[in-house]
Scaffold this active site. Structure first.
Site, PDB file in Angstrom:
ATOM      1  N   ASP A   7     -10.622  31.059  -5.004  1.00  0.00           N
ATOM      2  CA  ASP A   7      -9.173  31.218  -4.900  1.00  0.00           C
ATOM      3  C   ASP A   7      -8.700  31.960  -6.147  1.00  0.00           C
ATOM      4  O   ASP A   7      -9.425  32.077  -7.135  1.00  0.00           O
ATOM      5  CB  ASP A   7      -8.493  29.841  -4.814  1.00  0.00           C
ATOM      6  CG  ASP A   7      -6.973  29.948  -4.762  1.00  0.00           C
ATOM      7  OD1 ASP A   7      -6.471  30.723  -3.931  1.00  0.00           O
ATOM      8  OD2 ASP A   7      -6.290  29.303  -5.571  1.00  0.00           O
ATOM      9  N   SER A   8      -7.443  32.405  -6.081  1.00  0.00           N
ATOM     10  CA  SER A   8      -6.848  33.075  -7.237  1.00  0.00           C
ATOM     11  C   SER A   8      -6.623  32.110  -8.399  1.00  0.00           C
ATOM     12  O   SER A   8      -6.393  32.534  -9.525  1.00  0.00           O
ATOM     13  CB  SER A   8      -5.506  33.674  -6.833  1.00  0.00           C
ATOM     14  OG  SER A   8      -4.665  32.648  -6.341  1.00  0.00           O
ATOM     15  N   TYR A  39      -2.761  36.451  -7.283  1.00  0.00           N
ATOM     16  CA  TYR A  39      -3.314  37.514  -6.444  1.00  0.00           C
ATOM     17  C   TYR A  39      -2.234  38.060  -5.497  1.00  0.00           C
ATOM     18  O   TYR A  39      -2.350  39.174  -5.001  1.00  0.00           O
ATOM     19  CB  TYR A  39      -4.472  36.975  -5.588  1.00  0.00           C
ATOM     20  CG  TYR A  39      -5.816  36.871  -6.285  1.00  0.00           C
ATOM     21  CD1 TYR A  39      -5.954  36.988  -7.670  1.00  0.00           C
ATOM     22  CD2 TYR A  39      -6.979  36.652  -5.531  1.00  0.00           C
ATOM     23  CE1 TYR A  39      -7.209  36.868  -8.274  1.00  0.00           C
ATOM     24  CE2 TYR A  39      -8.226  36.553  -6.127  1.00  0.00           C
ATOM     25  CZ  TYR A  39      -8.336  36.655  -7.496  1.00  0.00           C
ATOM     26  OH  TYR A  39      -9.581  36.550  -8.089  1.00  0.00           O
ATOM     27  N   GLY A  40      -1.212  37.253  -5.254  1.00  0.00           N
ATOM     28  CA  GLY A  40      -0.212  37.599  -4.242  1.00  0.00           C
ATOM     29  C   GLY A  40       0.633  38.812  -4.554  1.00  0.00           C
ATOM     30  O   GLY A  40       1.347  39.318  -3.696  1.00  0.00           O
ATOM     31  N   CYS A  70      -8.027  31.632  -0.736  1.00  0.00           N
ATOM     32  CA  CYS A  70      -6.801  32.341  -1.098  1.00  0.00           C
ATOM     33  C   CYS A  70      -6.354  33.237   0.067  1.00  0.00           C
ATOM     34  O   CYS A  70      -7.101  34.114   0.502  1.00  0.00           O
ATOM     35  CB  CYS A  70      -7.077  33.194  -2.326  1.00  0.00           C
ATOM     36  SG  CYS A  70      -5.682  34.192  -2.825  1.00  0.00           S
ATOM     37  N   GLU A 149       3.799  24.791  -8.604  1.00  0.00           N
ATOM     38  CA  GLU A 149       3.033  24.585  -9.845  1.00  0.00           C
ATOM     39  C   GLU A 149       3.860  23.819 -10.877  1.00  0.00           C
ATOM     40  O   GLU A 149       3.302  23.106 -11.711  1.00  0.00           O
ATOM     41  CB  GLU A 149       2.524  25.921 -10.369  1.00  0.00           C
ATOM     42  CG  GLU A 149       1.524  26.510  -9.385  1.00  0.00           C
ATOM     43  CD  GLU A 149       0.582  27.548  -9.960  1.00  0.00           C
ATOM     44  OE1 GLU A 149       0.750  27.936 -11.124  1.00  0.00           O
ATOM     45  OE2 GLU A 149      -0.325  27.962  -9.215  1.00  0.00           O
ATOM     46  N   CYS A 181      -0.309  30.294   2.663  1.00  0.00           N
ATOM     47  CA  CYS A 181      -0.521  30.325   1.213  1.00  0.00           C
ATOM     48  C   CYS A 181      -1.081  28.969   0.788  1.00  0.00           C
ATOM     49  O   CYS A 181      -0.659  27.935   1.319  1.00  0.00           O
ATOM     50  CB  CYS A 181       0.812  30.589   0.503  1.00  0.00           C
ATOM     51  SG  CYS A 181       0.697  30.510  -1.294  1.00  0.00           S
ATOM     52  N   THR A 182      -2.010  29.022  -0.161  1.00  0.00           N
ATOM     53  CA  THR A 182      -2.682  27.788  -0.602  1.00  0.00           C
ATOM     54  C   THR A 182      -1.725  26.691  -1.060  1.00  0.00           C
ATOM     55  O   THR A 182      -2.039  25.512  -0.956  1.00  0.00           O
ATOM     56  CB  THR A 182      -3.601  28.111  -1.792  1.00  0.00           C
ATOM     57  OG1 THR A 182      -2.870  28.931  -2.723  1.00  0.00           O
ATOM     58  CG2 THR A 182      -4.853  28.811  -1.356  1.00  0.00           C
ATOM     59  N   HIS A 183      -0.580  27.088  -1.599  1.00  0.00           N
ATOM     60  CA  HIS A 183       0.318  26.099  -2.207  1.00  0.00           C
ATOM     61  C   HIS A 183       1.226  25.382  -1.209  1.00  0.00           C
ATOM     62  O   HIS A 183       1.777  24.336  -1.509  1.00  0.00           O
ATOM     63  CB  HIS A 183       1.216  26.789  -3.241  1.00  0.00           C
ATOM     64  CG  HIS A 183       0.495  27.236  -4.477  1.00  0.00           C
ATOM     65  ND1 HIS A 183      -0.599  28.063  -4.437  1.00  0.00           N
ATOM     66  CD2 HIS A 183       0.730  26.961  -5.789  1.00  0.00           C
ATOM     67  CE1 HIS A 183      -1.009  28.295  -5.687  1.00  0.00           C
ATOM     68  NE2 HIS A 183      -0.224  27.641  -6.516  1.00  0.00           N
TER      69      HIS A 183
HETATM   70  N1  DGL Z   1      -3.668  31.549  -3.697  1.00  0.00           N
HETATM   71  C1  DGL Z   1      -2.612  32.482  -3.379  1.00  0.00           C
HETATM   72  C2  DGL Z   1      -2.505  32.622  -1.873  1.00  0.00           C
HETATM   73  O1  DGL Z   1      -2.829  31.742  -1.141  1.00  0.00           O
HETATM   74  C3  DGL Z   1      -1.280  32.054  -3.961  1.00  0.00           C
HETATM   75  C4  DGL Z   1      -1.179  32.261  -5.440  1.00  0.00           C
HETATM   76  C5  DGL Z   1      -1.344  33.699  -5.863  1.00  0.00           C
HETATM   77  O2  DGL Z   1      -0.465  34.543  -5.566  1.00  0.00           O
HETATM   78  O3  DGL Z   1      -2.353  33.989  -6.471  1.00  0.00           O
HETATM   79  O4  DGL Z   1      -2.061  33.655  -1.405  1.00  0.00           O
END
Ligand code: DGL
Length: 258
Positions: A7-8, A39-40, A70, A149, A181-183
């Site tokens: 993941d990022s 990464y987004g 991610c 976060e 998205c992971t979050h």
């Molecule tokens: N892990 C990223 C995603 O699921 C979210 C956080 C990021 O932008 O790196 O797209």
């Protein structure tokens, strides 16, 4: 077989957690690219480079399969990554699409995610191949990652922002919403409340964990018993990293910096 997850940053722990729930005896190796997160906001070219490096690290550590946790990387870099690898690659997009199509009745599917994920157009493309009548309505929600976060999961401000992001999707009368998205699984309750209970919310962390379990089942790769040593690598440990990790996992875990 060791499961490699990248993941990022720490958000992919939502995926790691679901995989652990379904496969408690399977060793996992996690890599969170905290030094280069987010990464987004990155371009496709950069995400392909990062995804290749992240996967190469997991393979060096002995991973027998790769999970792209991610969404930003999965949406933009999956095909390029698969080209160079001879291990199975799982990612969060494909099983979510299958689930979204199975659940939708009106064929109006909402997608929320980072800018990279929504701009990739991968959902429109893949859903279009499977069902030409289905329509995807995408909405980037860049403010949600920092809110999660910060731990503002139930704050009034977060609820207002979620409501504002979801308004266009409501107006478009979606009946299914992918948490791209992971979050976002940490905001699932607020998202469900704001989009309305008649909309089916798809959690990709669950869907990809199920896909990995099915694969291991069919290929005799499930470990039963024995001592399991999971490893959680990150490329940087900042002042808040441990606290954010605790928020995602619900417990403290040992991070190894590489
Ligand atoms: N892990 C990223 C995603 O699921 C979210 C956080 C990021 O932008 O790196 O797209």
């Amino acid at each position: 077989m060791k499961i490699g997850i990248f993941d990022s940053g720490v958000g992919g722990l939502t995926v790691a957690k679901e995989i652990k729930n379904l496969l408690p005896n399977q060793p996992i190796i996690y890599f969170g690219d905290t030094a280069r997160t987010p990464y987004g906001t990155k371009s496709r070219e950069t995400l392909i480079t990062y995804a290749r490096e992240d996967a190469a690290f997991l393979l060096e550590q002995g991973a027998g399969l790769i999970v792209i946790a991610c969404h930003s990387a999965a949406s933009t870099a999956t095909d390029a990554l698969k080209e160079g690898l001879d291990v199975p690659v799982f990612e969060v997009v494909t099983p979510s699409i299958e689930q979204a199509l199975a659940k939708t009745r009106t064929k109006r599917i909402g997608l929320i995610g980072t800018r990279a994920t929504v701009a990739s157009g991968i959902y429109e493309k893949k859903i279009g191949v499977l069902d030409s009548e289905a329509k995807v309505i995408g909405q980037p929600c860049p403010l949600l990652v920092p809110l999660v976060e910060e731990g503002w999961l139930k704050a009034r401000e977060t609820r207002m922002i979620v409501k504002k992001y979801l308004r266009p999707l409501k107006q478009q009368k979606i009946d299914t919403l992918v948490l791209g998205c992971t979050h976002y699984p940490l905001l699932k309750k607020v998202i469900q409340e704001k989009i309305g209970k008649r909309t089916e919310v798809i959690d990709p962390s669950l869907e990809v964990a199920r896909a990995v379990k099915n694969y291991l089942n069919q290929n005799g790769g499930i470990e039963c018993g024995g001592q399991v040593k999971d490893r959680y690598f990150v490329s940087d440990i900042g002042p808040a990293t441990q606290e954010i990790v605790r928020r995602f996992m619900g417990r403290r875990i040992e991070l190894e910096k590489v």
